[in-house]
Design a protein around this motif. Structure first.
Motif, PDB file in Angstrom:
ATOM      1  N   LYS A 119     -11.055 -79.121  36.833  1.00 42.74           N
ATOM      2  CA  LYS A 119      -9.686 -79.065  37.357  1.00 42.74           C
ATOM      3  C   LYS A 119      -9.015 -77.694  37.185  1.00 42.74           C
ATOM      4  O   LYS A 119      -8.437 -77.178  38.141  1.00 42.74           O
ATOM      5  CB  LYS A 119      -8.829 -80.173  36.732  1.00 42.74           C
ATOM      6  CG  LYS A 119      -9.115 -81.552  37.347  1.00 42.74           C
ATOM      7  CD  LYS A 119      -8.097 -82.603  36.977  1.00 42.74           C
ATOM      8  CE  LYS A 119      -8.172 -83.104  35.552  1.00 42.74           C
ATOM      9  NZ  LYS A 119      -9.422 -83.793  35.175  1.00 42.74           N
ATOM     10  N   PRO A 120      -9.104 -77.090  35.981  1.00 41.95           N
ATOM     11  CA  PRO A 120      -8.453 -75.781  35.839  1.00 41.95           C
ATOM     12  C   PRO A 120      -9.040 -74.722  36.780  1.00 41.95           C
ATOM     13  O   PRO A 120      -8.303 -73.909  37.348  1.00 41.95           O
ATOM     14  CB  PRO A 120      -8.719 -75.405  34.377  1.00 41.95           C
ATOM     15  CG  PRO A 120      -9.245 -76.617  33.705  1.00 41.95           C
ATOM     16  CD  PRO A 120      -9.719 -77.568  34.737  1.00 41.95           C
ATOM     17  N   LEU A 121     -10.361 -74.797  36.968  1.00 40.93           N
ATOM     18  CA  LEU A 121     -11.006 -73.839  37.874  1.00 40.93           C
ATOM     19  C   LEU A 121     -10.524 -74.049  39.309  1.00 40.93           C
ATOM     20  O   LEU A 121     -10.180 -73.111  40.022  1.00 40.93           O
ATOM     21  CB  LEU A 121     -12.523 -74.021  37.843  1.00 40.93           C
ATOM     22  CG  LEU A 121     -13.278 -73.594  36.597  1.00 40.93           C
ATOM     23  CD1 LEU A 121     -14.737 -74.013  36.696  1.00 40.93           C
ATOM     24  CD2 LEU A 121     -13.207 -72.085  36.417  1.00 40.93           C
ATOM     25  N   GLU A 122     -10.503 -75.317  39.714  1.00 41.34           N
ATOM     26  CA  GLU A 122     -10.087 -75.636  41.087  1.00 41.34           C
ATOM     27  C   GLU A 122      -8.684 -75.111  41.362  1.00 41.34           C
ATOM     28  O   GLU A 122      -8.397 -74.568  42.435  1.00 41.34           O
ATOM     29  CB  GLU A 122     -10.110 -77.164  41.310  1.00 41.34           C
ATOM     30  CG  GLU A 122     -11.494 -77.783  41.328  1.00 41.34           C
ATOM     31  CD  GLU A 122     -12.282 -77.451  42.597  1.00 41.34           C
ATOM     32  OE1 GLU A 122     -11.721 -76.858  43.541  1.00 41.34           O
ATOM     33  OE2 GLU A 122     -13.493 -77.778  42.619  1.00 41.34           O
ATOM     34  N   LYS A 123      -7.837 -75.263  40.369  1.00 40.00           N
ATOM     35  CA  LYS A 123      -6.439 -74.858  40.558  1.00 40.00           C
ATOM     36  C   LYS A 123      -6.347 -73.340  40.816  1.00 40.00           C
ATOM     37  O   LYS A 123      -5.674 -72.893  41.746  1.00 40.00           O
ATOM     38  CB  LYS A 123      -5.644 -75.249  39.308  1.00 40.00           C
ATOM     39  CG  LYS A 123      -4.156 -75.117  39.447  1.00 40.00           C
ATOM     40  CD  LYS A 123      -3.432 -75.903  38.354  1.00 40.00           C
ATOM     41  CE  LYS A 123      -2.040 -75.328  38.141  1.00 40.00           C
ATOM     42  NZ  LYS A 123      -1.979 -74.349  37.052  1.00 40.00           N
ATOM     43  N   ASP A 124      -7.066 -72.574  40.013  1.00 37.09           N
ATOM     44  CA  ASP A 124      -7.019 -71.125  40.194  1.00 37.09           C
ATOM     45  C   ASP A 124      -7.768 -70.666  41.441  1.00 37.09           C
ATOM     46  O   ASP A 124      -7.400 -69.662  42.060  1.00 37.09           O
ATOM     47  CB  ASP A 124      -7.552 -70.407  38.945  1.00 37.09           C
ATOM     48  CG  ASP A 124      -6.439 -70.177  37.913  1.00 37.09           C
ATOM     49  OD1 ASP A 124      -5.252 -70.204  38.320  1.00 37.09           O
ATOM     50  OD2 ASP A 124      -6.746 -69.978  36.731  1.00 37.09           O
ATOM     51  N   LEU A 125      -8.811 -71.400  41.810  1.00 39.63           N
ATOM     52  CA  LEU A 125      -9.506 -71.055  43.057  1.00 39.63           C
ATOM     53  C   LEU A 125      -8.567 -71.253  44.243  1.00 39.63           C
ATOM     54  O   LEU A 125      -8.484 -70.421  45.144  1.00 39.63           O
ATOM     55  CB  LEU A 125     -10.761 -71.922  43.241  1.00 39.63           C
ATOM     56  CG  LEU A 125     -12.002 -71.526  42.449  1.00 39.63           C
ATOM     57  CD1 LEU A 125     -13.125 -72.548  42.667  1.00 39.63           C
ATOM     58  CD2 LEU A 125     -12.488 -70.129  42.825  1.00 39.63           C
ATOM     59  N   LYS A 126      -7.848 -72.390  44.225  1.00 33.38           N
ATOM     60  CA  LYS A 126      -6.874 -72.664  45.302  1.00 33.38           C
ATOM     61  C   LYS A 126      -5.830 -71.568  45.369  1.00 33.38           C
ATOM     62  O   LYS A 126      -5.371 -71.185  46.446  1.00 33.38           O
ATOM     63  CB  LYS A 126      -6.178 -74.020  45.068  1.00 33.38           C
ATOM     64  CG  LYS A 126      -7.086 -75.209  45.154  1.00 33.38           C
ATOM     65  CD  LYS A 126      -7.091 -75.860  46.540  1.00 33.38           C
ATOM     66  CE  LYS A 126      -8.438 -76.498  46.843  1.00 33.38           C
ATOM     67  NZ  LYS A 126      -8.877 -77.476  45.811  1.00 33.38           N
ATOM     68  N   ALA A 127      -5.465 -71.060  44.186  1.00 29.06           N
ATOM     69  CA  ALA A 127      -4.437 -70.014  44.136  1.00 29.06           C
ATOM     70  C   ALA A 127      -4.993 -68.648  44.554  1.00 29.06           C
ATOM     71  O   ALA A 127      -4.284 -67.645  44.523  1.00 29.06           O
ATOM     72  CB  ALA A 127      -3.854 -69.941  42.723  1.00 29.06           C
ATOM     73  N   GLY A 128      -6.289 -68.627  44.911  1.00 32.38           N
ATOM     74  CA  GLY A 128      -6.862 -67.383  45.426  1.00 32.38           C
ATOM     75  C   GLY A 128      -7.375 -66.428  44.356  1.00 32.38           C
ATOM     76  O   GLY A 128      -7.668 -65.263  44.645  1.00 32.38           O
ATOM     77  N   LYS A 129      -7.475 -66.922  43.139  1.00 30.01           N
ATOM     78  CA  LYS A 129      -7.943 -66.016  42.075  1.00 30.01           C
ATOM     79  C   LYS A 129      -9.474 -65.992  41.996  1.00 30.01           C
ATOM     80  O   LYS A 129     -10.124 -67.008  42.240  1.00 30.01           O
ATOM     81  CB  LYS A 129      -7.410 -66.498  40.714  1.00 30.01           C
ATOM     82  CG  LYS A 129      -5.925 -66.327  40.530  1.00 30.01           C
ATOM     83  CD  LYS A 129      -5.555 -66.762  39.117  1.00 30.01           C
ATOM     84  CE  LYS A 129      -4.080 -67.078  38.963  1.00 30.01           C
ATOM     85  NZ  LYS A 129      -3.203 -65.926  39.088  1.00 30.01           N
TER      86      LYS A 129
END
Ligand code: ASP
Ligand code: MG
Length: 405
Positions: A119-129
């Protein structure tokens, strides 16, 4: 646009310039619109230095403290890589294994990954990081840092590729891919365009240092197709994937030499039910990986057991065996460290005969003695004198025509 998991090994991030080089390569992928999770190892040599430092303080350091210590190697490179990316305008964030949700069992220094909470990874991936994750480490249920065994960054990358359903997984290293043999030893070695999981697995467990074998097992289990390639050029690498029919046309795909094994001979053990069970239970309980096992035919009620273990575990093994041998009525332990294991590997062995004969003849002509033999469906391994190992690899490579593959 694709979701890509990349892993850069220790030499690829070995110093500041190399970290900047890796950052530029990552930026190029990012600029194409890809989502990126990047796993990095410690700078090459750092993990070994830390181990040496620990041993200079305590001859047998606690495995929990070793994990605390070893995890810092990767923690340095994730932060520096993220900074290198930020310096060239890429939005990047570094994660330790724990922050990346990598949960393991409790076995310090060779923990297994149990689950990944992406989940934490997905969130930052969505944010373009771009996310930079520390390889080789995780956290157990009690919040202690664990490490995944030497070379464990590969496992981190493969496991993350499965956890985030990556379109591609790329393992960047200092070689162009998987070769038919170690090119430093066998000058005519060729890079393979592709190889099956099982072949790669047998090569990895046979001492071909390209990748950690547990990571290949994991890739097979979760069907993660990955590519091994160099971070120093743009050459295509070697694709590792499920076996397909045409792969069987090649009988032997590679030759590997492992000089990090030791041979243990237990002589004079009782030839009765329970002997092997007691011996190998003791080794298993000490978390020692046993590889080749040969038991000779018993005579006069006693038998000899011969097997190989990682050289680093020989003392641990000898110690673990003491009570076990006492419980089964005795036996003498002899350790031989100056050996090498040579393996030839290929899925084509399943459908071709004469592979063992070809190998043995090639060595016989050179007067190389074979001490142990073991086989699987797609591998023949032998133990020989360490001094003849490189020569034997060249002979086997030639005998199977691998220079023309
Ligand atoms: N730094 C760790 C090691 O040297 C993990 C890795 O490089 O994959 O084993
Ligand atoms: Mg490595």
């Amino acid at each position: 646009m694709a979701r890509i998991v990349q892993k850069y090994g220790g030499t690829s991030v070995g110093d500041v310039d190399r970290i900047k080089n890796v950052a530029n390569r990552i930026k190029a992928f990012r600029d194409e619109g890809n989502e990126l999770v990047v796993v990095v190892s410690a700078r090459s040599g750092v993990t070994n230095e830390l181990i040496a430092r620990a041993k200079s303080i305590h001859p047998n350091p606690s495995e929990r403290e070793m994990d605390q210590l070893l995890a810092i190697g990767e923690q340095e490179t994730i932060a520096l890589t993220a900074m290198a990316l930020q310096a060239i305008g890429v939005d990047a964030v570094s994660y330790t294994g724990a922050q990346a949700g990598i949960f393991t069992d409790k076995v310090h220094t060779k923990a297994k990954i149990k689950t990944i909470d992406a989940k934490p990874l997905e969130k930052d991936l969505k944010a373009g990081k771009v996310i930079i994750v520390a390889g080789f480490q995780g956290i157990n249920d009690e919040g202690h840092i664990t490490t995944l065994g030497r070379g464990g960054s590969d496992l981190t990358a493969i496991a993350l590729a499965a956890a985030v359903s990556a379109d591609k997984c790329e393992i960047y290293t200092d070689v162009d891919g998987v070769y038919t043999a170690d090119p430093r030893v066998v000058k005519t070695a060729k890079k393979l365009n592709e190889i099956s999981y099982d072949e790669m697995l047998e090569l990895a467990s046979s001492g071909s240092k390209v990748m950690q074998s547990r990571s290949v097992e994991f890739a097979k289990k979760y069907n993660v197709v990955f590519e091994v390639r160099s971070s120093f050029n743009q050459n295509p690498g070697t694709i590792v994937k499920e076996e397909v029919a045409y792969m069987e046309k090649v009988v032997v795909r590679g030759v590997a030499v492992d000089k990090d094994q030791a041979k243990i001979i237990i002589s004079g053990v009782a030839d009765k039910p329970g002997t092997s069970a007691a011996v190998f239970r003791a080794l298993a309980d000490a978390n020692i990986l046993v590889d080749m096992i040969v038991q000779n035919v018993g005579r006069h009620g006693v038998a000899n057991l011969t097997f190989t273990v990682p050289q680093t575990d020989t003392h641990k093994a000898a110690k673990a065996l003491e009570p076990a041998l006492a419980s089964i009525g005795g036996g003498q332990v002899a350790v031989h460290e100056h050996i090498a294991k040579l393996s030839v590997v290929g899925v084509g062995m399943k459908t071709h005969s004469g592979v063992a004969a070809t190998l043995f003849e090639a060595l016989a002509h050179a007067g190389i003695n074979i001490e142990l033999i073991s086989t699987s469906e797609i591998k023949i391994s032998i133990v020989i004198d360490q001094d003849r190992a490189d020569e034997a690899a060249r002979l086997a490579h030639k005998a199977f025509g691998l220079e023309n593959i």
